[in-house]
Design a protein around this motif. Structure first.
Motif, PDB file in Angstrom:
ATOM      1  N   MET A 103      33.194  -3.100 -34.091  1.00 40.42           N
ATOM      2  CA  MET A 103      32.083  -3.583 -35.006  1.00 40.42           C
ATOM      3  C   MET A 103      31.054  -4.385 -34.145  1.00 40.42           C
ATOM      4  O   MET A 103      30.211  -5.235 -34.902  1.00 40.42           O
ATOM      5  N   ARG A 107      28.124  -3.817 -32.666  1.00 42.83           N
ATOM      6  CA  ARG A 107      26.457  -3.565 -32.874  1.00 42.83           C
ATOM      7  C   ARG A 107      26.333  -3.287 -34.418  1.00 42.83           C
ATOM      8  O   ARG A 107      25.165  -2.604 -34.555  1.00 42.83           O
ATOM      9  N   VAL A 108      26.959  -3.898 -35.154  1.00 45.83           N
ATOM     10  CA  VAL A 108      26.794  -3.842 -36.538  1.00 45.83           C
ATOM     11  C   VAL A 108      25.540  -4.813 -37.034  1.00 45.83           C
ATOM     12  O   VAL A 108      25.640  -5.898 -36.655  1.00 45.83           O
ATOM     13  N   PHE A 109      24.535  -4.235 -37.857  1.00 48.64           N
ATOM     14  CA  PHE A 109      23.750  -5.080 -38.530  1.00 48.64           C
ATOM     15  C   PHE A 109      22.836  -5.918 -37.694  1.00 48.64           C
ATOM     16  O   PHE A 109      22.774  -7.348 -38.092  1.00 48.64           O
ATOM     17  N   ILE A 110      22.761  -5.494 -36.432  1.00 47.82           N
ATOM     18  CA  ILE A 110      21.882  -6.541 -35.645  1.00 47.82           C
ATOM     19  C   ILE A 110      20.385  -6.626 -36.198  1.00 47.82           C
ATOM     20  O   ILE A 110      20.049  -8.053 -36.183  1.00 47.82           O
ATOM     21  N   LEU A 111      19.795  -5.913 -37.100  1.00 44.62           N
ATOM     22  CA  LEU A 111      18.780  -6.446 -37.843  1.00 44.62           C
ATOM     23  C   LEU A 111      19.125  -7.666 -38.660  1.00 44.62           C
ATOM     24  O   LEU A 111      18.071  -8.523 -38.567  1.00 44.62           O
ATOM     25  N   PHE A 112      19.911  -7.683 -39.377  1.00 45.74           N
ATOM     26  CA  PHE A 112      20.326  -8.631 -40.242  1.00 45.74           C
ATOM     27  C   PHE A 112      20.652 -10.136 -39.702  1.00 45.74           C
ATOM     28  O   PHE A 112      20.180 -10.945 -40.060  1.00 45.74           O
ATOM     29  N   LEU A 120      19.509 -10.627 -36.510  1.00 45.78           N
ATOM     30  CA  LEU A 120      18.328 -11.425 -36.355  1.00 45.78           C
ATOM     31  C   LEU A 120      17.390 -12.114 -37.545  1.00 45.78           C
ATOM     32  O   LEU A 120      17.058 -13.230 -37.107  1.00 45.78           O
ATOM     33  N   HIS A 165      16.182  -1.569 -33.288  1.00 43.78           N
ATOM     34  CA  HIS A 165      17.427  -2.112 -33.820  1.00 43.78           C
ATOM     35  C   HIS A 165      18.217  -1.079 -33.458  1.00 43.78           C
ATOM     36  O   HIS A 165      18.081   0.092 -34.060  1.00 43.78           O
ATOM     37  N   ASP A 170      23.927   0.616 -37.562  1.00 44.64           N
ATOM     38  CA  ASP A 170      25.255   0.387 -37.745  1.00 44.64           C
ATOM     39  C   ASP A 170      26.217   1.738 -37.694  1.00 44.64           C
ATOM     40  O   ASP A 170      25.986   2.610 -38.057  1.00 44.64           O
ATOM     41  N   THR A 171      26.968   1.581 -36.532  1.00 37.14           N
ATOM     42  CA  THR A 171      27.888   2.706 -36.397  1.00 37.14           C
ATOM     43  C   THR A 171      29.251   2.372 -37.044  1.00 37.14           C
ATOM     44  O   THR A 171      30.076   3.320 -36.924  1.00 37.14           O
ATOM     45  N   GLU A 172      29.460   1.262 -37.431  1.00 33.85           N
ATOM     46  CA  GLU A 172      30.901   1.062 -38.143  1.00 33.85           C
ATOM     47  C   GLU A 172      30.825   1.918 -39.450  1.00 33.85           C
ATOM     48  O   GLU A 172      31.876   2.475 -39.545  1.00 33.85           O
ATOM     49  N   GLN A 201      18.238   2.752 -42.587  1.00 35.98           N
ATOM     50  CA  GLN A 201      17.714   2.224 -41.348  1.00 35.98           C
ATOM     51  C   GLN A 201      17.127   3.387 -40.481  1.00 35.98           C
ATOM     52  O   GLN A 201      16.086   3.451 -40.048  1.00 35.98           O
TER      53      GLN A 201
END
Lengths: 284, 284, 284, 284
Positions: free
Chosen positions: A1, A3-8, A10, B181, B184-186, B197
């Motif tokens: 998990m 790389r999840v929600f990187i936008l969020f 940030l 960005h 989400d890959t999860e 996204q």
């Protein structure tokens, strides 16, 4: 998990970086008021009880309570932004409750009245307790007061009667007198609203100024005054009476009349001006 | 009880005199979205279906819904005040919902995506239904669009793809692209957030502009553009890319960078500028 | 010399792109005033006598002349910017001279006085000549008036006496009455300043309102009023008398009290608000 | 003549009450520049050389001189008003001249160039002389710098190269680089304008930031930065490059983009924001 929600993430990082005070709800039992008195307290980011802060008392209006400045006026977002921009010193903001436990009922107001010695409580119990607990205020130079409508009038009258306690006073759409309004005769002399209206009448800020002797006027000059009222506010005539009276007596005050009525659009904008005004007028 | 509460009566009278629009919640079933779509509609004081009005589409952000502009942005008080002061024409303001029934879930956004042909729905079902029912809009000169964050990006892209439909576009803190960005890959390729996204990435306003041919650019010049983003907003870099691109292509736009972050303090102030901008750019 | 001063060329291009009106000085001989009357006229970018424009009359104060609004108030830069942003319609702005040839002397004011029938001249000679020559105004809906100090009072009184001629009136720091000021007895009854003061007293805007009958009040309601005066202006008390009088008579007006004194900082900011106000209130 | 001009006496009294600083023109011969260098100095009301003041250096643009901030920007009225309202501490404002005696010619700029070691002069001769004579500045916490266009770039570069000397920097419409503009080849390598352009290119604020090592970046973080540029300014692209570079390096800055072009309307508004910003960031 990973790389999840990187936008969020940030977003969160950025927001966290933007100075975040918090609001705590506090409570204090008063034997004199026979009430459990609630209040909200804004603590600036990084608040530590080991450090001393100036304090602002922020008063609500007749149909509001200690939660209104946050719920309806979103004062925390304003204070956070102003502290971040340097326009407001890190400050404690105390929002008292001018009513009894039944906070959905009509309020009792900021003055002493039968069975409700609020002003005594405010200065003798509440203020010392708050300033002790949160390590703030402690002197005229480190204390300011402001409020809206009934709380605007309350701010003015508190500074008139206790000019040695506050460095500045910012009154928004203030309710300064009740002479021209008839009083609720239905609910009888013991009803809350009747008492509140009567006490505003008895504590008329206009009368106080008209009767003030020279020594009192000199004391009033030690407070920085700011009055701010909408051009379509139904209480504007009271502001338009107060300000010339102050000028006549040589008491310098700021006056602003902006577009608006007696509502939270006006007060939300006003508190953005009021907090920096208080901040500029703090001194050691 | 004839002399009771005169103060309050006065207050009420005055407030009533200060122009009071109202917000109605409307609903529309869409077979294509397979959803009961809610929206809020602001109707100005004295609204009558017999009279024709210009229309503003006011779009919410990723974690909001059709209620947010009123609940968190108190747009009604702003619109009422601006109409009273003459800075805003009496106008219908439509606040759609860019999600499905489960409005507490992540939103699906303003573009077509698998199982969610929102853009088609917006232009082919929603817009005609609203303008017919409320007797508003009907032409480019009588229609504007604005929004915040995802809705700011949505406003820009809608005007890029449908420049013949809107007289003006006001983007607040817009989310204009998602290229930098990771996704989400999860939750897998079918999750709502991934799809949202991805669709923002596919509908990049920056890419659109970079690829636009001359004929398209000429069309874009027929829209009045306004971009408004906080200096501490985590999406500011996208605004700082969009604006120079527009200037390079000769597309005039207004740009404002004010103090602030990605929050309702910013958008509440922005809508006060945005509505008069839309109003000035309506034409018959 | 082909690669010289490219930076400056760029600057010029950009500035030229930003809408540039111009100011022309015009002159008109009046037999009744026995004076060559000068005035400045702002013509918006692209002005053509073949097109019709709305008109604003912009009045100067006691110690100024027809050049002051440009020289000291830089009104052209403000008007250019407001037209470019769409807040001001392309408009003709006429700046008359309320004095005789000796423009460095004390002025004579906006009203009729012995040997100086200015008000007659303004309405019967000047206004028709200007509107004919520049193809502007021609009706109440296409005509506004505004001014500062003596010209603010002049604007109010002109609209009180000729409510059918102006769609809006914006008074800055207005001189509305002269009752509480003693009169120059040194220079004798024939001196310019004595006559000017006397004529302001005789044309008191406050008296006019106090005496107005219902029919007159109905006429006054057809004008959009705006009064704007600094909180430290020595004339503020007059504004604070006028506005409540207007409210009592049911005549809606905007009121603003901002920070400031009787100076060009105030009026330069005021004209930025005043021109869009006039513009919004023009009608066909 | 005892009752003459009472109105005017009143006016004078009031104006005098509203805080009146003054501007003195000073001069300093520099052997190194081989020039008699003029400057304007704003002294706040009640200035006394026995009291210590913070200092602001206020820099002019390419086609201006030391008089422009007063003549065209009326900085005295702004400073007087801000000091009166408490938004600006009583402060000395020094306006140097970035040219030689022939002040109507093109200027030579703020940097060292052949025969014109201005930066050396500024820091080694001018600054110590001014701060000694007027009893101001003396340390980073008591010193700020700001300017417009070439002076905006000068302010930024001075703070980049001397971060230990200034508490804050406010750049208006700054000229930060000259790389994309070709150079005047006509007047030859010795001409003033060629040299000025070349020196701006050599002192590019953008290059400085791109090349800054970590230790330098840490130094830059000790300055409070503010950049303010109009959305239609032909130099905006430079601001839009500088700000993201600063953010990337972790250097906090305020950014504002307001409506406007490269003109005095913009700078007159900017200095009203800039002076309080400098004031808030002074420290003992």
């Amino acid at each position: 998990m990973k790389r999840v929600f990187i936008l969020f993430a940030l977003a969160l990082t950025t927001l966290a970086a933007a100075a975040q005070g918090r609001i705590v709800t506090d409570t204090l039992y008063s034997k004199n008021l026979q009430a459990q008195q609630y209040c909200n307290v804004y603590l600036p980011e990084g608040y530590s009880v080991d450090r001393h802060y100036p304090v602002v008392y922020l008063l609500h209006g007749l149909s509001d309570d200690y939660q209104s400045w946050q719920k309806l006026g979103r004062m925390k977002d304003v204070a956070d932004e102003l502290i971040a921009s340097g326009e407001l010193l890190p400050v404690i903001i105390v929002m008292p409750n001018a009513g009894d436990q039944d906070i959905h009922n009509y309020q009792n107001g900021y003055f002493n009245m039968p069975g409700w010695p609020f002003e005594d409580w405010f200065f003798h119990e509440f203020l010392p307790a708050m300033e002790g607990k949160y390590n703030c205020g402690g002197s005229k130079g480190q204390r300011a007061i402001m409020g809206l409508s009934m709380g605007g009038g309350g701010s003015v009258v508190y500074c008139q009667r206790h000019p040695g306690l506050f460095s500045s006073c910012y009154a928004m759409s203030p309710w300064l007198d009740n002479k021209n309004h008839e009083v609720d005769t239905e609910h009888g002399p013991g009803s809350k609203l009747v008492n509140t209206q009567k006490s505003v009448c008895e504590h008329s800020a206009l009368d106080f100024l008209a009767r003030a002797d020279e020594a009192t006027v000199e004391q009033l000059k030690t407070v920085k005054w700011f009055i701010d009222c909408g051009d379509d506010d139904y209480l504007l005539h009271q502001t338009l009476q107060l300000y010339p009276l102050m000028r006549q007596r040589g008491i310098k005050a700021e006056l602003r009349v902006r577009n608006g009525i007696h509502n939270w659009e006006y007060w939300h904008a006003a508190v953005r001006t009021a907090l920096p005004f208080a901040s500029r007028n703090f001194y050691e």
